[in-house]
Enzyme design. Structure first.
Site, PDB file in Angstrom:
ATOM      1  N   GLN A 137      51.575  71.410  23.398  1.00 35.68           N
ATOM      2  CA  GLN A 137      51.122  72.466  24.308  1.00 35.68           C
ATOM      3  C   GLN A 137      52.260  73.424  24.631  1.00 35.68           C
ATOM      4  O   GLN A 137      53.316  73.005  25.093  1.00 35.68           O
ATOM      5  CB  GLN A 137      50.601  71.826  25.595  1.00 35.68           C
ATOM      6  N   GLY A 138      52.049  74.702  24.394  1.00 37.99           N
ATOM      7  CA  GLY A 138      53.047  75.719  24.721  1.00 37.99           C
ATOM      8  C   GLY A 138      52.601  76.538  25.920  1.00 37.99           C
ATOM      9  O   GLY A 138      52.034  77.629  25.757  1.00 37.99           O
ATOM     10  N   TYR A 139      52.856  76.042  27.118  1.00 39.10           N
ATOM     11  CA  TYR A 139      52.465  76.725  28.347  1.00 39.10           C
ATOM     12  C   TYR A 139      53.683  77.132  29.173  1.00 39.10           C
ATOM     13  O   TYR A 139      54.029  78.303  29.267  1.00 39.10           O
ATOM     14  CB  TYR A 139      51.555  75.825  29.191  1.00 39.10           C
ATOM     15  N   GLU A 254      42.687  68.745  30.638  1.00 37.39           N
ATOM     16  CA  GLU A 254      43.918  67.963  30.733  1.00 37.39           C
ATOM     17  C   GLU A 254      43.936  67.121  32.005  1.00 37.39           C
ATOM     18  O   GLU A 254      44.240  65.926  31.976  1.00 37.39           O
ATOM     19  CB  GLU A 254      45.139  68.884  30.718  1.00 37.39           C
ATOM     20  N   GLU A 389      51.574  69.830  44.301  1.00 35.33           N
ATOM     21  CA  GLU A 389      51.484  70.987  45.195  1.00 35.33           C
ATOM     22  C   GLU A 389      50.545  72.053  44.631  1.00 35.33           C
ATOM     23  O   GLU A 389      49.765  72.662  45.365  1.00 35.33           O
ATOM     24  CB  GLU A 389      52.887  71.574  45.411  1.00 35.33           C
TER      25      GLU A 389
END
Length: 406
Positions: A137-139, A254, A389
């Site tokens: 995953q490239g986030y 996810e 959070e």
């Protein structure tokens, strides 16, 4: 008016399916693998499979039961919800485990089934269903973590392809992945609307992956650098500017799957249930219960919370299927699951005492050393997949309707 036979037909069909599943497992699941699955499988990278594991993986992939409810047309099992539940029950009965997983299964696959083109589904979904391709995953970026929409990795339009430049961080499994589903900026004049969803070959020229070492001693994620990486236009999922919408949907998948991990990860320590662990390390009373009354009560409360969570998770999964996918409620599940994982690990360390704090050397069993690393690994559970959070913000805004006041 339906006859009694007609009313009983679905149940009878399900009984027949159960018998078929039981026989298939008896024929295909190696008895030597019974109960040997590891919840942290793959954290330290893909391991070489034994002959039995390779045969089991191929059997599940060929059957489509690694992803039982995915469409059969794309290599999935094509099962309905009731059949999938029967499969799960029979696998548990046989001590069998699903060898097909990873980010392709838990995040990318369900998202592509919803947003991908027919060509993209036929190209990528079957390989995921057979565990032939590993995805990452490239986030997140150095300056785009909590504020993910601030990402700056840029995909420049070059006609029939994009040229990608930028950096991602916390790329889980990036050093072992074949491909990456990635959020990139295709328009610098807009924030959310300027983001697109792109599929990148991790072996392409210009992709540089550098593992990050954790406090546990493992390196399950990386920094990933893109320098003039060429990406074909057909690797764009959806339209340009739809990346934020698609990316948020993927995060819901996810968080739903991470919630499931929270329900199960670390449920066993040193191969034992936590109550049994307490009896061995802290002793049992004449009634065969954990001797320490305070510890016994805290274990009971934890087990009650765990059981309630798993039942709630099952109900949420059923509702998600009927409502066409997961909702913002996955943020609640993710937070609770993370708390349970960390609470259980803390209990285990407390129970083991000094034996649960070993790092290396004599005087510690392999299981005790593994537990120390599991405890440290668990600290990240409340961060990855969206920190606690951030999930609280999602819960406040999207579930409780607590909008910001200007």
């Amino acid at each position: 008016m339906a006859t009694a036979a007609e009313l009983d037909a679905p149940a009878a069909a399900l009984d027949d399916f159960r018998a078929d599943v039981r026989q298939w497992l008896a024929d295909n699941f190696p008895a030597s693998l019974r109960g040997k699955d590891n919840a942290l499988r793959g954290v330290d990278g893909p391991t070489e499979l034994s002959d039995e594991e390779a045969r089991w993986t191929k059997a599940m992939g060929d059957k489509g039961w690694g992803v039982p409810t995915w469409p059969a047309a794309y290599g999935g099992g094509g099962l309905d919800r009731a059949q999938a539940r029967v499969l799960q029950e029979e696998m548990a009965r046989a001590g069998a485990w699903n060898p097909i997983g990873g980010m392709g299964v838990m995040m990318f696959g369900p998202t592509l089934l919803e947003y991908g083109s027919e060509a993209q589904k036929r190209e990528h979904i079957p390989a995921i269903a057979r565990a032939e391709v590993r995805w990452c995953q490239g986030y997140s970026e150095p300056n785009a973590g909590s504020d993910l929409a601030n990402l700056q990795t840029f995909a420049e339009d070059k006609g029939d392809h994009y040229v990608v430049n930028g950096q991602k961080t916390w790329t889980s499994g990036g050093q072992w992945a074949d491909k990456c589903f990635c959020l990139v900026r295709t328009d610098k004049s807009k924030k959310h609307e300027g983001i697109s969803f792109l599929l990148i070959d991790m072996k392409a020229p210009g992709v540089d992956v550098r593992p990050i070492r954790m406090i546990s001693g493992q390196s399950p994620f990386c920094e990933t650098f893109f320098t003039d990486v060429k990406v074909p236009k057909e690797n764009l999922v959806g339209r340009e500017g739809e990346g934020w919408t698609i990316g948020k949907r993927l995060l819901q998948h996810e968080r739903q799957n991470l919630s499931g991990g929270g329900a199960n990860a670390g449920r066993m320590f040193a191969g034992k249930a936590i109550a049994q662990l307490a009896k061995e390390y802290r002793g049992a009373n004449d009634d065969g219960r954990v001797a320490d009354g305070d510890l016994r009560m805290r274990i009971v409360r934890h087990e009650m919370d765990q059981r309630a969570f798993m039942l709630t998770l099952r109900r949420a999964a059923i509702e998600a299927k009927s409502n066409q996918g997961p909702s913002a409620a996955t943020s609640i599940m993710k937070n609770v699951g993370a708390r349970l994982v960390q609470e259980r690990a803390e209990l285990a360390i407390e129970i083991m005492g000094m034996n649960g704090l070993g790092w290396e050397g004599e005087g510690f069993s392999e299981a005790e050393l593994s537990q120390t690393r599991t405890w440290l690994w668990g600290k990240a559970v409340s961060i990855y997949g969206g920190s606690t959070e951030i999930q609280n913000n999602v819960i406040a805004k999207r579930i409780l309707g607590m909008l910001d006041h200007q």
